[in-house]
Design an enzyme around this catalytic site. Structure first.
Site, PDB file in Angstrom:
ATOM      1  N   ASP A   7     -73.673  44.061 -12.396  1.00 29.27           N
ATOM      2  CA  ASP A   7     -73.540  43.643 -10.993  1.00 29.27           C
ATOM      3  C   ASP A   7     -72.666  42.396 -10.851  1.00 29.27           C
ATOM      4  O   ASP A   7     -71.733  42.363 -10.051  1.00 29.27           O
ATOM      5  CB  ASP A   7     -74.915  43.299 -10.384  1.00 29.27           C
ATOM      6  CG  ASP A   7     -75.697  44.552 -10.013  1.00 29.27           C
ATOM      7  OD1 ASP A   7     -75.090  45.636  -9.897  1.00 29.27           O
ATOM      8  OD2 ASP A   7     -76.928  44.431  -9.837  1.00 29.27           O
ATOM      9  N   SER A  67     -85.074  48.014 -14.133  1.00 28.37           N
ATOM     10  CA  SER A  67     -84.432  46.753 -13.803  1.00 28.37           C
ATOM     11  C   SER A  67     -85.341  45.664 -14.377  1.00 28.37           C
ATOM     12  O   SER A  67     -86.528  45.605 -14.075  1.00 28.37           O
ATOM     13  CB  SER A  67     -84.321  46.618 -12.283  1.00 28.37           C
ATOM     14  OG  SER A  67     -84.277  45.256 -11.944  1.00 28.37           O
ATOM     15  N   ARG A 127     -85.912  30.710  -9.828  1.00 28.66           N
ATOM     16  CA  ARG A 127     -84.861  30.687  -8.793  1.00 28.66           C
ATOM     17  C   ARG A 127     -84.519  29.301  -8.263  1.00 28.66           C
ATOM     18  O   ARG A 127     -83.342  28.957  -8.162  1.00 28.66           O
ATOM     19  CB  ARG A 127     -85.200  31.632  -7.641  1.00 28.66           C
ATOM     20  CG  ARG A 127     -85.280  33.098  -8.029  1.00 28.66           C
ATOM     21  CD  ARG A 127     -84.094  33.566  -8.812  1.00 28.66           C
ATOM     22  NE  ARG A 127     -84.203  34.970  -9.189  1.00 28.66           N
ATOM     23  CZ  ARG A 127     -83.486  35.544 -10.135  1.00 28.66           C
ATOM     24  NH1 ARG A 127     -82.611  34.838 -10.839  1.00 28.66           N
ATOM     25  NH2 ARG A 127     -83.632  36.813 -10.416  1.00 28.66           N
ATOM     26  N   ASP A 174     -85.347  37.748  -4.134  1.00 31.07           N
ATOM     27  CA  ASP A 174     -84.476  36.725  -4.697  1.00 31.07           C
ATOM     28  C   ASP A 174     -83.409  36.233  -3.728  1.00 31.07           C
ATOM     29  O   ASP A 174     -83.039  35.068  -3.730  1.00 31.07           O
ATOM     30  CB  ASP A 174     -83.855  37.229  -6.001  1.00 31.07           C
ATOM     31  CG  ASP A 174     -84.894  37.259  -7.114  1.00 31.07           C
ATOM     32  OD1 ASP A 174     -85.807  36.417  -7.073  1.00 31.07           O
ATOM     33  OD2 ASP A 174     -84.803  38.118  -7.999  1.00 31.07           O
TER      34      ASP A 174
HETATM   35  N1  ARG Z   1     -91.129  41.014  -7.966  1.00 31.37           N
HETATM   36  C1  ARG Z   1     -90.856  39.842  -8.730  1.00 31.37           C
HETATM   37  C2  ARG Z   1     -90.510  38.694  -7.825  1.00 31.37           C
HETATM   38  O1  ARG Z   1     -90.026  38.883  -6.761  1.00 31.37           O
HETATM   39  C3  ARG Z   1     -89.795  40.053  -9.789  1.00 31.37           C
HETATM   40  C4  ARG Z   1     -88.405  40.346  -9.266  1.00 31.37           C
HETATM   41  C5  ARG Z   1     -87.380  40.669 -10.312  1.00 31.37           C
HETATM   42  N2  ARG Z   1     -87.702  41.895 -10.945  1.00 31.37           N
HETATM   43  C6  ARG Z   1     -86.906  42.728 -11.608  1.00 31.37           C
HETATM   44  N3  ARG Z   1     -87.490  43.641 -12.247  1.00 31.37           N
HETATM   45  N4  ARG Z   1     -85.611  42.631 -11.631  1.00 31.37           N
HETATM   46  O2  ARG Z   1     -90.700  37.561  -8.190  1.00 31.37           O
END
Ligand code: ARG
Length: 412
Positions: free
Chosen positions: A15, A176, A95, A124
């Site tokens: 990405d 993912s 983050r 995110d």
């Molecule tokens: N659901 C989790 C969060 O929002 C993890 C997000 C990232 N997950 C991923 N498998 N890419 O904090």
């Protein structure tokens, strides 16, 4: 809208690699990629070269592991922050640190824009954009994945091949995956069906409890003011402590979670998590608090833990309420020093013992033996007053409720 100098959040994956090239093509801006190492196993070598080959003029790769644990993870641990009671929030806690890094670099480089590779329905994007708006309200934000033309991973791969973007076409993982020192999040593929049990290959760093060693293993963790400082009496730097607990816990199948969660945007999602160190440290920390905190503080803090978790999950790390609640949390941690011994066995953690110089546990009061120093007669007066409001209520209720016979008499 015009964009002159863009700082791009860059992992080197498909990405963000396609994103750098796409941005260069579309806006002809100067691009600076930024990568933070939070302990993910992704390859960080050759990243600078890759970024430059794809169109970046400059590339930052920074090791943030220590800062991540000591300035971010420890706060969440002290707060007891587990989203919806379970998820230790590896991704969500990482983050704000990445946001701060990107903003610092954008300001130092005189950039006018930050671009990130988050999709339009995840959490995110919220964490990145609210963070950027808070720390540098004058910066513009670009989220190419929300606006570009690619509809699938395959289309992105075609674009990368066509434009000679260096990507590793690994055997496409069905999942993912997001990873850092505090844990791994795995979603997509077959996991999107919540009626289906996660296949063995969904787990990356933990053994199945069924395959874990038949012999239990115990460890002790020492805390000072709510922060873990040593493992089995050996003082360890923060990052090493977390790494070791991930290995030991992972071996015993500790820290696996298969959760349905409420995303910020309202969608429910299913995610598999592995967070051995996080689960071990939260368990040990909570155990010490049970020993040390007074009743009212302990009870009040449970609500604060939940609120702090929601703020972190919802992208509000940099907010006045978060700071205020953390000030409360820090004051509760003044005496959270002591040690906890845990035993690991096939996915389970058992607390074996806990001790602290600040323990409020008083055996002379708790004991049911002859040593008992508690004044049992004192309970009489206490209960007469403590029960008084409810006794009064019941008496008043009885006086106002016609009995069946009375009701019968009234009817005639
Ligand atoms: N659901 C989790 C969060 O929002 C993890 C997000 C990232 N997950 C991923 N498998 N890419 O904090």
């Amino acid at each position: 809208m015009s964009y002159k100098k863009i700082v791009v959040a860059y992992s080197g994956g498909l990405d963000t690699s396609v994103m750098v090239h796409w941005l260069k093509n579309k806006y002809d801006a100067e691009l600076i990629t930024v990568t933070g190492n939070l302990g993910q196993k992704d390859e960080l070598e050759n990243l600078e070269e890759k970024a430059k080959l794809t169109g970046a003029s400059k590339s930052y790769i920074l090791d943030l592991q220590k800062e991540f644990i000591t300035e971010y993870v420890w706060k969440a641990l002290k707060a007891g922050a587990l989203y919806e009671g379970q998820y230790p929030m590896a991704t969500a806690i990482g983050r704000p640190l990445l946001v701060k890094l990107m903003v610092d670099i954008a300001l130092a480089e005189g950039a006018d824009t930050i671009a990130h590779g988050c999709t339009g329905k995840g959490n995110d994007q919220v964490r990145f954009e609210v963070g950027i708006q808070t720390l540098a309200p004058h910066l513009k934000i670009l989220a190419p994945l929300r606006i570009w033309e690619f509809k699938s991973r395959e289309e992105e791969i075609d674009y990368a091949l066509e434009h000679k973007i260096p990507i590793k076409i690994k055997k496409a993982s069905p999942y993912s995956i997001d990873e850092n020192l505090w844990g791994i999040a795995v979603e997509c593929g077959v996991l999107e069906d919540p009626t289906v049990q996660p296949p063995a290959d969904a787990y990356q760093i933990t053994s199945s409890p069924k395959d874990a060693p038949d012999k239990a293993e115990s460890i002790s963790i020492e805390f000072v003011k709510g922060i873990p400082v040593s493992l089995n009496r050996k003082p360890l730097p923060a990052v090493d402590l977390v790494k070791e607990l991930n290995v030991i816990g992972g071996k015993h199948g500790i820290g696996r979670m298969d959760l349905i969660e409420n995303r910020v945007v309202g969608i429910k999602s299913r995610e598999v998590y592995e967070a051995p160190a996080a689960v071990i440290l939260h368990t040990a920390h909570k155990e010490l608090e049970k020993l040390i905190l007074d009743k009212e503080t302990f009870r009040f803090k449970q609500g604060v833990s939940d609120k702090v978790a929601n703020l972190i999950y919802d992208g509000l790390w940099f907010s006045p309420l978060f700071d205020s609640l953390m000030a409360f949390v820090d004051s509760t941690q003044e005496n959270i020093s002591g040690s906890v011994t845990l035993e690991f066995y096939k996915g389970n953690i058992t607390v074996l013992s806990r001790s602290s110089l600040f323990s409020l546990y008083n055996k002379d009061l708790a004991t049911y033996t002859i040593e008992d120093k508690f004044d049992h007669k004192a309970a009489e007066g206490f209960l007469a007053l403590y029960g008084l409001p409810y006794k009064t209520l019941s008496l008043v209720k009885a006086a106002n409720t016609p009995s069946e016979t009375k009701a019968h008499e009234v009817a005639h």
